[in-house]
Design an enzyme around this catalytic site. Structure first.
Site, PDB file in Angstrom:
ATOM      1  N   HIS A  61       0.708  -1.372  -0.093  1.00  0.00           N
ATOM      2  CA  HIS A  61       0.040  -0.013  -0.137  1.00  0.00           C
ATOM      3  C   HIS A  61       0.866   1.203   0.050  1.00  0.00           C
ATOM      4  O   HIS A  61       2.073   1.224   0.363  1.00  0.00           O
ATOM      5  CB  HIS A  61      -1.027   0.038   1.169  1.00  0.00           C
ATOM      6  CG  HIS A  61      -0.407   0.100   2.668  1.00  0.00           C
ATOM      7  ND1 HIS A  61       0.441  -1.146   3.061  1.00  0.00           N
ATOM      8  CD2 HIS A  61      -0.205   1.011   3.334  1.00  0.00           C
ATOM      9  CE1 HIS A  61       0.700  -0.947   4.370  1.00  0.00           C
ATOM     10  NE2 HIS A  61       0.420   0.339   4.555  1.00  0.00           N
ATOM     11  N   HIS A 112       0.833   5.476   1.031  1.00  0.00           N
ATOM     12  CA  HIS A 112       0.342   6.451   1.678  1.00  0.00           C
ATOM     13  C   HIS A 112       0.364   7.995   0.991  1.00  0.00           C
ATOM     14  O   HIS A 112       1.401   8.165   0.599  1.00  0.00           O
ATOM     15  CB  HIS A 112       1.034   6.486   2.924  1.00  0.00           C
ATOM     16  CG  HIS A 112       1.143   5.494   3.913  1.00  0.00           C
ATOM     17  ND1 HIS A 112       0.233   5.418   5.141  1.00  0.00           N
ATOM     18  CD2 HIS A 112       1.909   4.375   3.803  1.00  0.00           C
ATOM     19  CE1 HIS A 112       0.361   4.286   5.726  1.00  0.00           C
ATOM     20  NE2 HIS A 112       1.239   3.627   4.986  1.00  0.00           N
TER      21      HIS A 112
END
Length: 140
Positions: free
Chosen positions: A103, A105
């Site tokens: 992932h 950010h």
């Protein structure tokens, strides 16, 4: 794929087993508000292809998600008017990774405001829902 645990929270959100404050979703990725934000408007962009992190990710999945990371950064900037945006991606626990599904950010940076610590301080769900709507509106 090395040590990928499909029971991680992001995979559960991708499969619809857990809820999230979604900003965007397509066949390749999901974008949602970080419930432990470092600043107001902190987004997560999560490829749906299973990988532990950048080190074992399929390059095709990366090629599909990076234009979305840019598109969401532009929408975030338009919606919340931060002074800058930080892009962060952690690989393995010693580097700060706490959920072992790749992932990215997107962290808005506001002049004169300190960023919170990664993964601490749960945000208000009502505010997260409002922020998600504001950012999503900039995608259209």
């Amino acid at each position: 794929m090395t040590d990928y645990d499909s029971s991680n929270i992001f995979n559960k959100i991708i499969k619809g087993e857990m809820s999230a404050h979604k900003v965007f979703e397509n066949d390749d990725a999901i974008a949602m508000m970080d419930i432990f934000p470092q600043s107001r408007g902190h987004l997560l962009v999560i490829p749906k292809a299973p990988s532990r992190n950048l080190l074992d990710a399929d390059p095709t999945a990366l090629a599909q998600v990076m234009p979305l990371v840019q598109k969401l950064a532009i929408a975030l900037k338009a919606a919340l008017k931060p002074d800058g945006i930080r892009l962060v991606q952690y690989n393995e626990a010693p580097a700060g990774q706490s959920v072992f599904h790749l992932h990215f950010h997107l962290i808005p940076v506001y002049e004169g405001e300190e960023l919170g610590r990664h993964g601490q301080g749960k945000a208000d769900d009502t505010e997260l829902a409002e922020l998600a709507r504001s950012i999503a509106a900039q995608l259209n």
